[in-house]
Design a protein around this motif. Structure first.
Motif, PDB file in Angstrom:
ATOM      1  N   THR A 147       0.808  -1.217   0.000  1.00  0.00           N
ATOM      2  CA  THR A 147       0.000   0.000   0.000  1.00  0.00           C
ATOM      3  C   THR A 147       0.844   1.271   0.000  1.00  0.00           C
ATOM      4  O   THR A 147       0.301   2.371  -0.092  1.00  0.00           O
ATOM      5  N   TYR A 148       2.168   1.127   0.108  1.00  0.00           N
ATOM      6  CA  TYR A 148       3.064   2.285   0.165  1.00  0.00           C
ATOM      7  C   TYR A 148       3.087   2.974  -1.189  1.00  0.00           C
ATOM      8  O   TYR A 148       3.270   2.322  -2.224  1.00  0.00           O
ATOM      9  N   ARG A 149       2.917   4.284  -1.197  1.00  0.00           N
ATOM     10  CA  ARG A 149       2.743   4.991  -2.461  1.00  0.00           C
ATOM     11  C   ARG A 149       3.795   6.072  -2.752  1.00  0.00           C
ATOM     12  O   ARG A 149       3.740   6.701  -3.794  1.00  0.00           O
ATOM     13  N   ASN A 150       4.732   6.301  -1.844  1.00  0.00           N
ATOM     14  CA  ASN A 150       5.707   7.373  -2.033  1.00  0.00           C
ATOM     15  C   ASN A 150       7.097   6.814  -2.310  1.00  0.00           C
ATOM     16  O   ASN A 150       7.482   5.773  -1.749  1.00  0.00           O
ATOM     17  N   PRO A 151       7.886   7.490  -3.155  1.00  0.00           N
ATOM     18  CA  PRO A 151       9.275   7.069  -3.346  1.00  0.00           C
ATOM     19  C   PRO A 151      10.043   7.136  -2.026  1.00  0.00           C
ATOM     20  O   PRO A 151       9.833   8.033  -1.211  1.00  0.00           O
ATOM     21  N   LEU A 152      10.950   6.184  -1.843  1.00  0.00           N
ATOM     22  CA  LEU A 152      11.779   6.118  -0.642  1.00  0.00           C
ATOM     23  C   LEU A 152      13.223   6.343  -1.059  1.00  0.00           C
ATOM     24  O   LEU A 152      13.766   5.616  -1.884  1.00  0.00           O
ATOM     25  N   SER A 153      13.838   7.376  -0.504  1.00  0.00           N
ATOM     26  CA  SER A 153      15.204   7.731  -0.863  1.00  0.00           C
ATOM     27  C   SER A 153      16.190   7.155   0.139  1.00  0.00           C
ATOM     28  O   SER A 153      16.007   7.266   1.356  1.00  0.00           O
ATOM     29  N   LEU A 154      17.249   6.524  -0.375  1.00  0.00           N
ATOM     30  CA  LEU A 154      18.316   5.966   0.447  1.00  0.00           C
ATOM     31  C   LEU A 154      19.569   6.794   0.230  1.00  0.00           C
ATOM     32  O   LEU A 154      20.042   6.926  -0.906  1.00  0.00           O
ATOM     33  N   ILE A 155      20.127   7.341   1.303  1.00  0.00           N
ATOM     34  CA  ILE A 155      21.313   8.178   1.216  1.00  0.00           C
ATOM     35  C   ILE A 155      22.420   7.547   2.059  1.00  0.00           C
ATOM     36  O   ILE A 155      22.211   7.190   3.220  1.00  0.00           O
TER      37      ILE A 155
END
Length: 263
Positions: free
Chosen positions: A83-91
């Motif tokens: 259900t997750y709808r947002n981009p996830l950024s890995l830094i």
């Protein structure tokens, strides 16, 4: 940089896919896009800072990981619901970071609020550790059980000094016929090499009966059935495993404790 390792177009898989993300100073950022499927991020080594992109900007979810090698305890995983709808950024938050990303095609369903940190994500740094077997097949198993609303099982097994693992068998002949949708992936990390014997059935019905050399970083699909694996003498072997199945693994020091198979 994200590299696809296994998928249903390249291996005996139906609903699982595995990729690897390696971050360093020249490539210190990666983005996980929402896929509509359950995903699980497994931090092998290093630290990452995570940002959630949404309307109005990015939310800082914190910094996670920290292991210098897989021989250290306390791995970290991040569960991403379908259900997750947002981009996830890995830094990148350390010199380097090495991560595995497994995806599972699954029916969309709402997850409960237990262990949820933010935006439906579940960050878990509390693997259950088991001492399994004795003597020539003693090993350490660290497992992450899926919470309600998630399907993926994950964990790691540590075997040293030429010992066997995944023995006795993970399933009976009856279970092979009952749990035909079982899918499992191994990602090995070794200071030398290992040998695995596979005798079982893949989810697509393909029967396998073979031994193969296991090299560092060469992932593969394991069948439901027998797949004992042994590390080279005076070497270390770790393998990260992911599976989806209704078959529940159990961990007991000796088989006779429960009069059944050691999972």
């Amino acid at each position: 940089m994200e590299q696809e390792l296994l998928s249903k177009t390249t291996a005996h898989l139906n609903r699982l896919a595995l990729s690897r993300i390696q971050l360093h100073r020249q490539d210190a950022h990666a983005i996980i896009q929402p896929s509509g499927h359950e995903q699980l991020l497994y931090l092998l080594t290093g630290s990452i800072r995570m940002l959630n992109y949404q309307e109005g900007g990015a939310a800082d979810l914190g910094t996670f990981g920290g292991r210098r090698s897989v021989w250290e305890p306390n791995p970290t995983i991040v569960r991403i619901p379908s259900t997750y709808r947002n981009p996830l950024s890995l830094i990148l938050a350390s010199e380097t970071a090495d991560l595995l990303l497994v995806a599972c095609e699954t029916q969309e369903r709402e997850s409960d609020g237990e262990l949820t940190l933010a935006f439906g994500l579940k960050i878990d740094q509390d693997a259950r550790e088991h001492q399994v077997g004795e003597g020539t097949h003693e090993r350490i198993v660290r497992e992450f059980k899926p919470p309600e609303g998630f399907e993926l099982h994950a964990g790691e097994t540590i075997s040293i000094d030429g010992r066997w693992s995944s023995w006795p068998s993970h399933s009976t002949m009856e279970e092979r016929h009952r749990y035909t949708e079982h899918e499992e992936i191994f990602f090995p990390i070794s200071t030398s090499y290992a040998i695995i014997y596979m005798d079982g059935t893949y989810q697509d019905g393909t029967v396998v009966n073979e031994a193969r050399i296991v090299k560092n970083g060469e992932c593969f699909v394991v069948p439901l059935g027998n797949h004992p694996i042994v590390s080279a003498p005076q070497s270390k072997l770790a393998y990260i495993w992911f599976y989806r199945s209704f078959l529940q693994k159990t961990y007991n020091t000796y088989a006779h404790h429960v009069n059944t198979y050691v999972r």
